[in-house]
Design an enzyme around this catalytic site. Structure first.
Site, PDB file in Angstrom:
ATOM      1  N   GLY A  10       0.971  -1.048  -0.074  1.00  0.00           N
ATOM      2  CA  GLY A  10       0.071   0.063  -0.009  1.00  0.00           C
ATOM      3  C   GLY A  10       0.991   1.293   0.087  1.00  0.00           C
ATOM      4  O   GLY A  10       2.183   1.074  -0.051  1.00  0.00           O
ATOM      5  N   ASN A  32      -3.138  -8.517   0.203  1.00  0.00           N
ATOM      6  CA  ASN A  32      -3.845  -9.100  -0.667  1.00  0.00           C
ATOM      7  C   ASN A  32      -4.185  -8.253  -2.117  1.00  0.00           C
ATOM      8  O   ASN A  32      -4.986  -8.722  -2.676  1.00  0.00           O
ATOM      9  CB  ASN A  32      -5.220  -9.475  -0.078  1.00  0.00           C
ATOM     10  CG  ASN A  32      -6.125  -8.355   0.463  1.00  0.00           C
ATOM     11  OD1 ASN A  32      -5.635  -7.293   0.128  1.00  0.00           O
ATOM     12  ND2 ASN A  32      -7.153  -8.523   0.726  1.00  0.00           N
ATOM     13  N   GLY A  36      -3.962  -2.002  -2.652  1.00  0.00           N
ATOM     14  CA  GLY A  36      -2.557  -1.720  -2.881  1.00  0.00           C
ATOM     15  C   GLY A  36      -2.008  -2.131  -4.252  1.00  0.00           C
ATOM     16  O   GLY A  36      -2.909  -2.719  -5.006  1.00  0.00           O
ATOM     17  N   LYS A  91     -13.818  -6.962   8.641  1.00  0.00           N
ATOM     18  CA  LYS A  91     -13.227  -8.029   8.658  1.00  0.00           C
ATOM     19  C   LYS A  91     -11.657  -7.902   8.981  1.00  0.00           C
ATOM     20  O   LYS A  91     -11.044  -8.522   9.678  1.00  0.00           O
ATOM     21  CB  LYS A  91     -13.218  -8.920   7.440  1.00  0.00           C
ATOM     22  CG  LYS A  91     -14.937  -9.595   7.809  1.00  0.00           C
ATOM     23  CD  LYS A  91     -14.861 -10.587   6.532  1.00  0.00           C
ATOM     24  CE  LYS A  91     -14.095 -11.806   6.124  1.00  0.00           C
ATOM     25  NZ  LYS A  91     -14.221 -12.687   5.290  1.00  0.00           N
ATOM     26  N   GLY A 102      -2.065 -12.949  16.734  1.00  0.00           N
ATOM     27  CA  GLY A 102      -1.689 -14.321  16.957  1.00  0.00           C
ATOM     28  C   GLY A 102      -0.238 -14.690  16.315  1.00  0.00           C
ATOM     29  O   GLY A 102       0.397 -15.536  17.077  1.00  0.00           O
ATOM     30  N   TYR A 145     -14.956   1.434   9.210  1.00  0.00           N
ATOM     31  CA  TYR A 145     -13.505   1.967   9.608  1.00  0.00           C
ATOM     32  C   TYR A 145     -13.321   2.088  11.023  1.00  0.00           C
ATOM     33  O   TYR A 145     -12.507   1.569  11.567  1.00  0.00           O
ATOM     34  CB  TYR A 145     -13.206   2.979   8.636  1.00  0.00           C
ATOM     35  CG  TYR A 145     -11.803   3.295   8.527  1.00  0.00           C
ATOM     36  CD1 TYR A 145     -10.689   2.309   8.074  1.00  0.00           C
ATOM     37  CD2 TYR A 145     -11.455   4.494   8.897  1.00  0.00           C
ATOM     38  CE1 TYR A 145      -9.652   2.607   8.150  1.00  0.00           C
ATOM     39  CE2 TYR A 145      -9.960   4.816   8.974  1.00  0.00           C
ATOM     40  CZ  TYR A 145      -8.843   3.855   8.623  1.00  0.00           C
ATOM     41  OH  TYR A 145      -7.673   4.543   8.379  1.00  0.00           O
ATOM     42  N   ARG A 186      -9.210  10.260  -2.005  1.00  0.00           N
ATOM     43  CA  ARG A 186      -8.902  11.263  -0.803  1.00  0.00           C
ATOM     44  C   ARG A 186      -8.490  12.730  -1.493  1.00  0.00           C
ATOM     45  O   ARG A 186      -8.149  12.851  -2.637  1.00  0.00           O
ATOM     46  CB  ARG A 186      -7.446  10.430  -0.067  1.00  0.00           C
ATOM     47  CG  ARG A 186      -8.149   9.400   0.770  1.00  0.00           C
ATOM     48  CD  ARG A 186      -6.885   8.911   1.529  1.00  0.00           C
ATOM     49  NE  ARG A 186      -6.013   7.864   0.935  1.00  0.00           N
ATOM     50  CZ  ARG A 186      -5.281   6.830   1.422  1.00  0.00           C
ATOM     51  NH1 ARG A 186      -5.229   7.018   2.843  1.00  0.00           N
ATOM     52  NH2 ARG A 186      -4.776   5.949   0.736  1.00  0.00           N
TER      53      ARG A 186
HETATM   54  P1  NAD Z   1      -3.434   1.606   1.449  1.00  0.00           P
HETATM   55  O1  NAD Z   1      -5.006   1.335   0.832  1.00  0.00           O
HETATM   56  O2  NAD Z   1      -2.798   2.424   0.389  1.00  0.00           O
HETATM   57  O3  NAD Z   1      -2.710   0.511   2.097  1.00  0.00           O
HETATM   58  C1  NAD Z   1      -3.404  -0.312   2.754  1.00  0.00           C
HETATM   59  C2  NAD Z   1      -2.721  -1.859   2.196  1.00  0.00           C
HETATM   60  O4  NAD Z   1      -3.504  -2.757   3.029  1.00  0.00           O
HETATM   61  C3  NAD Z   1      -3.200  -2.126   0.712  1.00  0.00           C
HETATM   62  O5  NAD Z   1      -1.929  -2.495   0.091  1.00  0.00           O
HETATM   63  C4  NAD Z   1      -4.106  -3.016   0.661  1.00  0.00           C
HETATM   64  O6  NAD Z   1      -4.075  -3.974  -0.288  1.00  0.00           O
HETATM   65  C5  NAD Z   1      -3.799  -3.923   1.970  1.00  0.00           C
HETATM   66  N1  NAD Z   1      -4.769  -4.537   2.597  1.00  0.00           N
HETATM   67  C6  NAD Z   1      -6.224  -4.234   3.082  1.00  0.00           C
HETATM   68  N2  NAD Z   1      -6.889  -5.422   3.383  1.00  0.00           N
HETATM   69  C7  NAD Z   1      -5.988  -6.491   3.380  1.00  0.00           C
HETATM   70  C8  NAD Z   1      -6.054  -7.732   3.900  1.00  0.00           C
HETATM   71  N3  NAD Z   1      -7.168  -8.221   4.454  1.00  0.00           N
HETATM   72  N4  NAD Z   1      -5.078  -8.527   3.831  1.00  0.00           N
HETATM   73  C9  NAD Z   1      -3.973  -7.988   3.463  1.00  0.00           C
HETATM   74  N5  NAD Z   1      -3.782  -6.755   3.009  1.00  0.00           N
HETATM   75  C10 NAD Z   1      -4.706  -6.074   2.818  1.00  0.00           C
HETATM   76  O7  NAD Z   1      -3.655   2.805   2.522  1.00  0.00           O
HETATM   77  P2  NAD Z   1      -2.518   3.634   3.576  1.00  0.00           P
HETATM   78  O8  NAD Z   1      -3.151   5.084   3.454  1.00  0.00           O
HETATM   79  O9  NAD Z   1      -1.228   3.213   3.109  1.00  0.00           O
HETATM   80  O10 NAD Z   1      -3.043   3.145   4.870  1.00  0.00           O
HETATM   81  C11 NAD Z   1      -1.971   2.204   5.764  1.00  0.00           C
HETATM   82  C12 NAD Z   1      -2.475   1.976   6.773  1.00  0.00           C
HETATM   83  O11 NAD Z   1      -2.410   3.035   7.639  1.00  0.00           O
HETATM   84  C13 NAD Z   1      -3.950   1.513   7.015  1.00  0.00           C
HETATM   85  O12 NAD Z   1      -4.093   0.535   8.244  1.00  0.00           O
HETATM   86  C14 NAD Z   1      -4.817   2.748   7.547  1.00  0.00           C
HETATM   87  O13 NAD Z   1      -6.055   2.473   8.208  1.00  0.00           O
HETATM   88  C15 NAD Z   1      -3.758   3.408   8.345  1.00  0.00           C
HETATM   89  N6  NAD Z   1      -3.960   4.868   8.094  1.00  0.00           N
HETATM   90  C16 NAD Z   1      -3.666   5.752   7.036  1.00  0.00           C
HETATM   91  C17 NAD Z   1      -3.790   7.023   7.069  1.00  0.00           C
HETATM   92  C18 NAD Z   1      -3.508   7.801   6.039  1.00  0.00           C
HETATM   93  O14 NAD Z   1      -3.832   9.261   6.012  1.00  0.00           O
HETATM   94  N7  NAD Z   1      -3.050   7.465   4.780  1.00  0.00           N
HETATM   95  C19 NAD Z   1      -4.360   7.874   8.098  1.00  0.00           C
HETATM   96  C20 NAD Z   1      -4.638   6.939   9.309  1.00  0.00           C
HETATM   97  C21 NAD Z   1      -4.481   5.645   9.424  1.00  0.00           C
HETATM   98  N1  UDP Z   2     -13.089  16.295   0.065  1.00  0.00           N
HETATM   99  C1  UDP Z   2     -13.299  17.073  -0.698  1.00  0.00           C
HETATM  100  N2  UDP Z   2     -13.314  16.983  -2.061  1.00  0.00           N
HETATM  101  C2  UDP Z   2     -12.669  15.619  -2.406  1.00  0.00           C
HETATM  102  C3  UDP Z   2     -12.436  14.645  -1.590  1.00  0.00           C
HETATM  103  C4  UDP Z   2     -12.223  14.941  -0.069  1.00  0.00           C
HETATM  104  O1  UDP Z   2     -13.757  18.233  -0.470  1.00  0.00           O
HETATM  105  O2  UDP Z   2     -12.813  15.507  -3.700  1.00  0.00           O
HETATM  106  C5  UDP Z   2     -12.965  16.425   1.448  1.00  0.00           C
HETATM  107  C6  UDP Z   2     -13.664  15.431   2.371  1.00  0.00           C
HETATM  108  O3  UDP Z   2     -15.190  15.796   2.418  1.00  0.00           O
HETATM  109  C7  UDP Z   2     -13.032  15.563   3.748  1.00  0.00           C
HETATM  110  C8  UDP Z   2     -11.683  16.047   3.568  1.00  0.00           C
HETATM  111  O4  UDP Z   2     -11.771  16.542   2.154  1.00  0.00           O
HETATM  112  O5  UDP Z   2     -13.762  16.737   4.553  1.00  0.00           O
HETATM  113  C9  UDP Z   2     -10.471  15.185   3.763  1.00  0.00           C
HETATM  114  O6  UDP Z   2     -11.121  14.041   2.903  1.00  0.00           O
HETATM  115  P1  UDP Z   2     -10.250  12.725   2.713  1.00  0.00           P
HETATM  116  O7  UDP Z   2     -11.140  11.559   1.842  1.00  0.00           O
HETATM  117  O8  UDP Z   2      -8.790  13.127   2.183  1.00  0.00           O
HETATM  118  O9  UDP Z   2      -9.910  12.008   4.050  1.00  0.00           O
HETATM  119  P2  UDP Z   2     -10.673  12.011   5.611  1.00  0.00           P
HETATM  120  O10 UDP Z   2      -9.893  13.088   6.356  1.00  0.00           O
HETATM  121  O11 UDP Z   2     -12.181  12.327   5.431  1.00  0.00           O
HETATM  122  O12 UDP Z   2     -10.521  10.624   6.120  1.00  0.00           O
END
Ligand code: NAD
Ligand code: UDP
Length: 311
Positions: A10, A32, A36, A91, A102, A145, A186
């Site tokens: 990811g 999976n 990503g 899930k 685990g 979430y 996003r």
């Molecule tokens: P992303 O979607 O790019 O990465 C998540 C990865 O997890 C992906 O590669 C996806 O394929 C994999 N994945 C999802 N379900 C899976 C499963 N069942 N088995 C195996 N792999 C699985 O998102 P990201 O922005 O890189 O986020 C990574 C982590 O950080 C997440 O746990 C997210 O909740 C947390 N997080 C991210 C942000 C952010 O702003 N980017 C903010 C808060 C928390």
């Molecule tokens: N947002 C927006 N236009 C877009 C996408 C997102 O105005 O095309 C807004 C969304 O409603 C939120 C903020 O931007 O208030 C951040 O959204 P994002 O999806 O990045 O992440 P969040 O902080 O909501 O998890």
């Protein structure tokens, strides 16, 4: 060390794999590929210290050999993604975190959970300190979430208390940078790609809601500082520089141009009105704070998308 990164293909996970490899560790990335892509780790293929396993963490996880630490990042993270995959999101936060914990117990490995600012929901306390319990709608569309991550935190702390597992919980706030998907919904990739294509920028609601954006290298540094500390957390990892979504759209137009206008669309249900981390804990206990300015971080991200979109 030998380290497992779930969600390693990811956005944040792949940057974390890069840092761990740079620091001399052996890395196993497990993913999976639901949100990503192997494109994010293609440059690591062939590296003898890197190994990729295509697997769903909600199923029994088998990793041969020892493991010293597990970074558990697997989960859809963009609101659009977790609305598209609500059951998978619940899930992976629940069953997937159980399987990963685990595995940590079996391997006697440390465990870091990538939790989120969404555990605070639509916060009534601002900025958000770690001891705020949040304001989450459990039955709203974002609940899949938010509640999954809240359950994951509770499960991780139960493993720490009951089994004595080494647990760290990071609450990550909006993180951005190269390797986000152009269409993940996003706000950072949405506005950058709209501006680069000369399209209108879609501000949801009146744009008065706030967010605080942290560049991915700062987030990864925060995760590593927490992992190697003796502090279970939870610890907020984010950038306290806050702005409204409308200000962010204006910043994008002034940095990229493109000729598009700002257009307003309905605000998604339960969209948090404000979000800004209180990072006192990370500052004092981890000696961590963000280093990359918004201008610099956005510069790298815009260059990435310009190349990605062939513009
Ligand atoms: P992303 O979607 O790019 O990465 C998540 C990865 O997890 C992906 O590669 C996806 O394929 C994999 N994945 C999802 N379900 C899976 C499963 N069942 N088995 C195996 N792999 C699985 O998102 P990201 O922005 O890189 O986020 C990574 C982590 O950080 C997440 O746990 C997210 O909740 C947390 N997080 C991210 C942000 C952010 O702003 N980017 C903010 C808060 C928390
Ligand atoms: N947002 C927006 N236009 C877009 C996408 C997102 O105005 O095309 C807004 C969304 O409603 C939120 C903020 O931007 O208030 C951040 O959204 P994002 O999806 O990045 O992440 P969040 O902080 O909501 O998890």
């Amino acid at each position: 060390m030998r380290i497992l990164v779930t969600g390693g293909a990811g956005f944040i996970g792949s940057h974390l794999c890069d840092r761990l490899i740079e620091e001399g560790h052996d890395v196993v990335a497990l993913d999976n590929l639901i949100t990503g892509s192997t494109d994010n780790i293609a440059h690591l293929a062939g590296n003898p210290r890197f190994h990729f396993i295509h697997h769903d963490v909600t199923e029994y996880i088998f990793v041969s050999g020892g493991l010293d630490f597990i970074f558990h990042l697997a989960s859809p993270a963009s609101p659009l993604d977790y609305l598209t995959y609500p059951i998978q999101t619940l899930k992976v936060g629940a069953l997937g975190t159980h399987k990963a914990l685990g595995l940590a117990l079996e391997k006697k490995a440390g465990f870091l959970l990538a939790s989120t600012s969404e555990v605070y929901g639509d916060p009534l306390v601002h900025p958000q300190p770690e001891d705020y319990w949040g304001n989450v709608n459990p039955v709203g569309p974002r609940g899949v979430y938010d509640e999954a991550k809240r359950f994951a935190e509770a499960l991780a702390f139960a493993y720490m208390r009951y089994h004595g597992l080494v647990v760290r919980v990071a609450r990550i706030f909006n993180t951005y940078g190269p390797r986000m998907r152009a269409e993940d919904g996003r706000v950072v990739p949405a506005f950058i790609c709209q501006a680069l294509r000369g399209e209108d920028l879609t501000v949801f609601g009146d744009g008065s809601q706030t967010r605080s954006f942290c560049y991915v290298s700062d987030t990864v540094e925060g995760l590593l500082r927490l992992a190697w500390s003796d502090d279970p957390g939870p610890v907020n990892i984010g950038n306290p520089e806050e702005m409204t979504v409308l200000e962010f759209a204006e910043t994008m137009l002034s940095m990229i141009g493109g000729g598009g206008r700002i257009v307003f669309q309905p605000l998604p249900v339960d969209d948090p009105k404000v979000r800004r981390p209180d990072i006192s804990h990370a500052r004092t206990r981890l000696g961590w704070e963000p280093r990359v300015s918004l201008e610099e971080g956005l510069g790298h991200t815009i260059s990435y998308f310009r190349e990605k979109l062939c513009l």
